[in-house]
Design an enzyme around this catalytic site. Structure first.
Site, PDB file in Angstrom:
ATOM      1  N   HIS A 134       0.808  -1.220   0.000  1.00  0.00           N
ATOM      2  CA  HIS A 134       0.000   0.000   0.000  1.00  0.00           C
ATOM      3  C   HIS A 134       0.842   1.272   0.000  1.00  0.00           C
ATOM      4  O   HIS A 134       0.349   2.339   0.342  1.00  0.00           O
ATOM      5  CB  HIS A 134      -0.972  -0.010   1.196  1.00  0.00           C
ATOM      6  CG  HIS A 134      -1.979  -1.128   1.128  1.00  0.00           C
ATOM      7  ND1 HIS A 134      -2.632  -1.627   2.212  1.00  0.00           N
ATOM      8  CD2 HIS A 134      -2.421  -1.846   0.068  1.00  0.00           C
ATOM      9  CE1 HIS A 134      -3.442  -2.609   1.829  1.00  0.00           C
ATOM     10  NE2 HIS A 134      -3.323  -2.767   0.536  1.00  0.00           N
ATOM     11  N   CYS A 193       6.353  18.164 -10.977  1.00  0.00           N
ATOM     12  CA  CYS A 193       7.758  17.971 -11.376  1.00  0.00           C
ATOM     13  C   CYS A 193       8.363  16.684 -10.809  1.00  0.00           C
ATOM     14  O   CYS A 193       9.522  16.384 -11.056  1.00  0.00           O
ATOM     15  CB  CYS A 193       8.591  19.177 -10.964  1.00  0.00           C
ATOM     16  SG  CYS A 193       8.929  19.252  -9.193  1.00  0.00           S
TER      17      CYS A 193
HETATM   18 ZN    ZN Z   1       7.267  20.325  -8.127  1.00  0.00          ZN
END
Ligand code: ZN
Length: 242
Positions: A120, A131
């Site tokens: 999990h 990003c």
């Molecule tokens: Zn970022």
């Protein structure tokens, strides 16, 4: 011979042990299990935990998601217990090949285990949706409101939320480990949560051990059922098998 002695004999003659653990492993460290009745349910939230910790809730209501997440999933002062520690020692002695866990607290690694399959996910890894920069759990638990990346993106815990599928690679790792082990010890799970129940079907040996305080619907499939606390059993293992 009593049941714990049988398990200790089996551990001594095994070379590829796999431990499959559920919430009960961590509740003995004082962590709350949000599925249990006296667990995380409480009056401070308008939704049940399963809804708050779901994919759609994260997407639509990040503020409330993180209020609950930071409040309830922070491991705070809890630490690995005797079960985590003895499993790490068994790995170091080349008796145990891996730990498969349904827990997200990272206690097995804290105790020294290297090969841990986290079905999990883990609270210890968090990533920016924009990003992909990584953040540790302290960054999340110490943040105010919704944790943000330096790029301004939203951060998501590397935790499998309700409605999200398990990672296929992780499932395959778990199945491979279970198929190849000589002793499978299942502990701290009632075996009625997916995928625990289906995983034990991949075990090919004749030493399937279940350690759980209460009876489970799959007791009949096990070669040895020990209705004791994990702490008690692993204290004995440390004394007599290590
Ligand atoms: Zn970022």
């Amino acid at each position: 011979m009593d049941k714990i002695s049988t398990l200790i004999d089996w551990i001594k003659e095994s070379k590829r042990i796999v431990f499959f653990g559920g919430a009960g492993v961590s509740t003995e460290s004082g962590l709350k299990d949000f599925r249990s009745k006296d667990g995380l349910y409480n009056e401070q939230y308008d939704y049940p935990p399963e809804e708050i910790l779901s994919h759609h809730f994260y997407v639509n209501n990040k503020e409330e998601f993180y209020r609950f997440y930071k409040d309830k999933l922070n491991t705070n002062d809890c630490k690995p217990n005797i079960t985590h520690k003895v499993l790490a020692k068994l790995e170091k002695k080349k008796k145990l090949s891996s730990v498969i866990t349904q827990n997200i607290d990272g206690f097995h690694q804290d105790a020294g285990s290297k090969n841990v399959i986290e079905l999990h996910g883990t609270i210890k890894k968090n990533y920016c949706l924009k990003c992909h920069k990584l953040y540790d759990e302290k960054y999340i638990f110490n943040s105010k409101g919704i944790p943000k990346c330096t790029c301004g993106g939203d951060i998501k815990p590397y935790v499998v939320l309700y409605e999200e599928p398990l990672d296929e690679e992780v499932i395959n790792d778990a199945i491979r480990e279970i198929s190849n082990c000589d002793l499978l010890i299942v502990g701290g799970t009632s075996l009625n949560v997916y995928p625990a129940a289906s995983f034990i079907n991949y075990y090919k040996g004749d030493k399937l051990v279940l350690i759980n305080k209460d009876k489970t619907p799959l007791d009949y499939k096990c070669d040895l059922v020990i209705n004791e606390s994990l702490g008690k059993v692993f204290t004995e293992i440390e004394k007599k098998a290590l």
